[in-house]
Design an enzyme around this catalytic site. Structure first.
Site, short mmCIF file in Angstrom:
data_model
loop_
_atom_site.label_atom_id
_atom_site.label_comp_id
_atom_site.label_asym_id
_atom_site.label_seq_id
_atom_site.Cartn_x
_atom_site.Cartn_y
_atom_site.Cartn_z
N ASP A 66 0.86 -1.19 0.00
CA ASP A 66 0.00 0.00 0.00
C ASP A 66 0.90 1.24 0.00
O ASP A 66 2.11 1.17 0.25
CB ASP A 66 -0.95 -0.02 1.20
CG ASP A 66 -2.18 0.86 0.96
OD1 ASP A 66 -2.16 1.67 0.01
OD2 ASP A 66 -3.15 0.75 1.73
N GLU A 111 -10.41 7.35 4.25
CA GLU A 111 -9.36 6.83 5.12
C GLU A 111 -9.42 7.46 6.53
O GLU A 111 -10.49 7.70 7.07
CB GLU A 111 -7.97 6.98 4.45
CG GLU A 111 -7.94 6.25 3.10
CD GLU A 111 -6.56 6.11 2.51
OE1 GLU A 111 -5.62 5.75 3.23
OE2 GLU A 111 -6.42 6.35 1.29
C1 BGC Z 1 -5.12 3.10 0.39
C2 BGC Z 1 -5.38 2.02 -0.64
C3 BGC Z 1 -5.31 2.61 -2.01
C4 BGC Z 1 -3.99 3.30 -2.20
C5 BGC Z 1 -3.84 3.94 -3.56
C6 BGC Z 1 -3.88 3.88 0.09
O1 BGC Z 1 -3.76 4.94 0.95
O2 BGC Z 1 -4.99 2.50 1.66
O3 BGC Z 1 -6.63 1.44 -0.40
O4 BGC Z 1 -5.51 1.60 -2.95
O5 BGC Z 1 -3.84 4.30 -1.23
O6 BGC Z 1 -4.63 5.04 -3.70
C1 BGC Z 2 -3.53 9.64 -2.17
C2 BGC Z 2 -4.39 8.47 -1.93
C3 BGC Z 2 -3.75 7.68 -0.89
C4 BGC Z 2 -3.46 8.50 0.36
C5 BGC Z 2 -2.65 7.73 1.35
C6 BGC Z 2 -3.31 10.39 -0.90
O1 BGC Z 2 -2.46 11.42 -1.12
O2 BGC Z 2 -4.12 10.43 -3.12
O3 BGC Z 2 -4.55 7.71 -3.09
O4 BGC Z 2 -4.59 6.65 -0.58
O5 BGC Z 2 -2.72 9.62 0.06
O6 BGC Z 2 -2.70 8.27 2.61
#
Ligand code: BGC
Ligand code: BGC
Length: 834
Positions: free
Chosen positions: A320, A521
């Site tokens: 991830d 998130e």
């Molecule tokens: C998330 C994932 C996601 C990835 C890419 C991460 O922060 O936990 O679920 O696929 O970002 O965007």
């Molecule tokens: C991204 C997301 C990712 C996240 C992780 C963002 O900056 O755009 O895709 O999941 O950071 O914390």
């Protein structure tokens, strides 16, 4: 939430809350006790030959390149050409240069540019097509005009795997039509606590539902193994995520620790992975979370011994977003531990270059064994061959991409989404049989959600957080209110939308659409299950209309069950509509009779998450159990008044809101430090430092005294917002989160202003604002964002922030501030490289 599936209750291993006792004695992994899965693809000697002959020719540099994935914000086609990276991704906020939101044509152009780079053999390299990954998690949600399906927590209530299969197939087609070949979906989390900001990404707290949907979604996305459709040009590569235990973290904390026994981990949290592997899922994403204190990105026994060996997973493991950097001993640009533990490809959005260099050195030194590298590269190449990427050609020239205008947001896909909206709504109350409403009457649609496609879609929608969007950003979509107006008008009734609930003619009934603001998130993590603590405006709207003698249907837009007993009591009927996505018309399909008085669509949704009786998670029996849901056909009984005791006293500290509407948030206070070092409290204004170097006054921006003006009589004085107890902003710093100040520059004679955060004695991260602050439109309100990453790079320890804002400026400077928060919506981002 407390929930114990029968299978676990019988074994007496299910004990949330107090789970750590069992956990502690049971952290060793016993792969033999895990469920076994069966990789469905037969051995393929032709494929193996192709992989082996390609690998025989690859240099160690080229092999390492395959293991690394960069994000399009930080990696260019030229980088791909040079470093031969195996993959790129577009993160939730990552758009091709300069774009705010992205359409199909723009994605195709991006995919083509990277494809050309990967296939360029002019410098003697081999052409290895790229995997291009994106979070198509509720439809192709990063694309303007795409069909947006209900979020997963909605879909669980439909109990309809066939529907999920159709959603998967439609999503795959829309993704392929934009030149992209890989989605980071489905999420197979089994969320056990609605406080978690990602609860809406999980289908259900019930592992059985998650398992039945896993098969359907993976077959929908990838095609069914053994049919000609499997991984053909209208399907995409899927990722089962996040392995493992993401939905079980303590207190529902995102990226937290799942403190459960091995049995709970293997039976409950892994429930979706067995069917996913049986269905041939090509990738599995490692979880940010830990199991009993150990980070999954470094957990060899789980990633290798359990997932790859016991469960026979023969695709590859993707990390991830900088998840490897959280493993003790690792950083974002250096982590042999993760690769050795079994992660095959590391998601290194902004850190790919350093990671490539370090990994290469570690392979050369033997710190990462060559056999591990070969295994990882072979797994990645097999996926690329199986998906036909070597033969597929230019992304924009592929079968669905050439007709993307017909595929993205097509009527057929929208019809599936609309059906999903109808099937996933749950009727919690229908006193007096208020629903279904007669469309020949006068209906008022009120509430913040009445005409907001953004609010009905939630996070992971065009932007990472799903915020900062207008209805015009969603061509082809329909708001819930617009859907009601359309059907009422067609039936000869009268309907109007008024978010504030003001009406000229008294309506026969009101539909109040309200709910959570979008989030993604950790930004959605909650301290408890209160809905909008301290803000009763939705409740008051329902009460006012009801008080006017108008029957009220409340339609709640939410990613998760929250404590809304007061709203349920105030309304005559209450519908949980979850986050239905772009086809708002599906709500009207169920709420309204047909024009000739029939019921075309009854409620079919039954809760896939328990609904809480208080705002304290896990306390007592639920208000509504799993499987609850009324229908027109079967339920006539009135819901009695529900208890209105939330169980919460006092608000908890917010980690992301420091100053708003004239008040420092609970637990925070302004303080002024003079040029001579003397500190003066800033909780009342006006205030001036003892040496007279800095003065704070209250000023009106949108309301009386809702902002603070700071004027410097001497350079070097500092204003700060102090936290009562230090806050941990490490998780926020891992994303694109900004320290956002809404401000107005009143005077700025010098160029020596800086902004930063404090982290205890002699610990600070300062970012020079200099010319960038001077360049803001003078005298105008601007939302200025400073990347948390810049503040960390400048020396702040993000784990212990005791001053989330420190600001200094030179003599004669004057600034007015009306809001200080963490967020992603801004007018200007400070570039700390300048
Ligand atoms: C998330 C994932 C996601 C990835 C890419 C991460 O922060 O936990 O679920 O696929 O970002 O965007
Ligand atoms: C991204 C997301 C990712 C996240 C992780 C963002 O900056 O755009 O895709 O999941 O950071 O914390």
């Amino acid at each position: 939430m407390r929930f114990c599936p029968a299978v676990l209750a019988a074994a007496l291993v299910c004990s949330f809350g107090a789970g750590s006792v069992l956990a502690a004695e049971n952290s060793a992994v016993h792969p033999g006790q895990w469920p076994s899965a069966h990789w469905p693809l037969p051995p393929d000697s032709v494929l193996e030959k192709r992989v082996a002959s390609l690998m025989a020719k690859m240099s160690v540099e080229e092999k390492v390149g395959q293991l690394i994935q960069g994000d399009i914000l930080s990696v260019t086609p030229e980088d791909v050409r040079k470093y031969r990276l195996g993959s790129i991704l577009a993160g939730g906020n990552s758009k091709p240069a300069g774009l705010r939101i992205v359409n199909a044509e723009q994605w195709k152009a991006t995919a083509d540019a990277f494809y050309r780079a990967a296939m360029d053999t002019s410098d003697g390299h081999f052409a290895i097509p790229l995997l291009f990954g994106i979070d198509a998690v509720h439809g192709h949600n990063n694309t303007v005009g795409a069909t947006l399906f209900p979020q997963n927590s909605a879909l669980g209530n439909a109990h309809d795997p066939e529907l999920i299969r159709e959603i998967g197939a439609a999503t795959a087609a829309e993704v392929r039509a934009t030149g992209i070949n890989w989605t980071f979906a489905p999420t197979l989390a089994v969320p056990q606590n609605e406080r978690w900001g990602r609860a809406y990404e999980g289908y259900s707290q019930d592992p059985k539902i998650v398992a039945s949907y896993a098969t359907a979604m993976i077959e929908g996305l990838q095609g069914k193994v053994g049919t000609p459709q499997f991984l053909d040009s209208s399907h995409v590569i899927a990722s089962a995520k996040h392995f493992l235990g993401d939905g079980g973290t303590k207190d529902g904390k995102d990226q937290g620790d799942t403190e459960v026994s091995e049995t709970v981990l293997s039976k409950l949290h892994a429930a979706g992975y067995v069917p996913a592997i049986d269905a041939g899922v090509q990738t599995v994403m490692a979880s940010y979370s830990s199991w009993n204190g150990q980070k999954m990105h470094g957990y060899k026994a789980l990633l290798t011994d359990v997932l790859k060996q016991r469960m026979d997973f023969q695709g590859f493991v993707i990390g991830d977003w900088n998840g490897h950097g959280q493993v003790p001993g690792c950083s974002n640009d250096d982590c042999p531990i993760s690769i050795n533990a079994g992660v095959d490809m590391l998601m290194a959005p902004d850190s790919w270059r350093g990671l490539y260099e370090h990994t290469l050195a570690e392979v050369k030194s033997g710190a990462i064994p060559m056999a591990r590298v070969d295994d990882a590269v072979a797994r990645i190449l097999r996926v690329k061959f199986r998906a036909g990427l070597f033969e597929a050609g230019m992304p924009s020239a592929q079968p669905l991409a050439v007709k993307s205008a017909e595929v993205v947001g097509s009527a057929a896909h929208r019809a599936v989404a609309r059906r999903a909206v109808r099937e996933s709504m749950v009727l919690l109350k229908n006193n007096g049989g208020l629903l279904p409403l007669d469309p020949r009457k006068r209906i008022l649609v009120a509430g913040d959600g009445a005409d907001s496609i953004s609010r009905q879609s939630g996070g992971w929608t065009l932007t990472w957080q799903g915020t900062g969007l207008k209805n015009e950003d969603f061509p082809g979509a329909q708001s819930i209110g617009a859907g009601i107006v359309e059907q009422v008008s067609a039936a000869g009734g009268q309907a109007e939308i008024a978010a504030d609930g003001r009406y000229a003619h008294k309506p026969d009934a009101a539909v109040v659409v309200f709910g959570e603001d979008p989030y993604a998130e950790f930004q959605g993590d909650l301290p408890n299950l209160l809905y909008r603590p301290g803000d009763n405006h939705d409740l008051e709207l329902i009460q006012r209309l009801h008080g006017d003698g108008i029957p009220v249907v409340a339609v709640f837009l939410t990613g998760r069950p929250l404590w809304v007993n007061r709203e349920i009591n105030a309304a005559d009927a209450f519908v949980a509509a979850w986050l239905p996505g772009s086809e708002g018309g599906g709500v009207a399909d169920v709420l309204l009779r047909t024009r000739d008085g029939h019921i075309a669509h009854d409620f079919r949704g039954r809760l896939a998450y328990t609904w809480p009786r208080t705002a304290v998670p896990g306390q007592g029996a639920p208000q509504f159990p799993l499987g609850y849901g009324l229908s027109y056909a079967t339920n006539r009984a009135a819901l009695p008044t529900l208890p209105e005791v939330s169980g919460i006293s006092g608000e908890q500290l917010s980690v992301s809101n420091y100053f708003d509407r004239g008040k420092a948030a609970r637990g925070y206070a302004f303080s002024l430090t003079g040029a001579d070092g003397g500190v003066t409290a800033g909780d009342v204004s006006p205030a001036t430092t003892a040496d007279g170097s800095l003065r704070m006054t209250a000023l009106d921006y949108k309301a009386q005294e809702d902002s603070r003006r700071f004027s410097w009589n001497k350079g070097g004085a500092e204003v700060a917002i102090r936290a009562q107890t230090p806050v941990d902003l490490d998780r926020q710093t891992n994303g694109d989160v900004l320290l956002v100040t809404t401000l107005r520059v009143d005077a700025l004679p010098g160029r020596d202003a800086w902004i930063g955060m404090g982290c205890g004695k002699a610990c600070q991260g300062r970012v020079a604002l200099g010319a960038q602050l001077a360049a803001l439109p003078p005298g105008q309100w601007t939302r200025m964002g400073v990347p948390l990453k810049c503040i960390r790079a400048a020396g702040a320890d993000m784990h212990h922030i005791d001053k989330p804002l420190v600001w200094s400026a030179g003599q004669g400077a004057a600034l007015t501030i009306s809001r200080v928060v963490l967020g992603t919506d801004v007018d200007v981002v400070i570039d700390c490289a300048k």
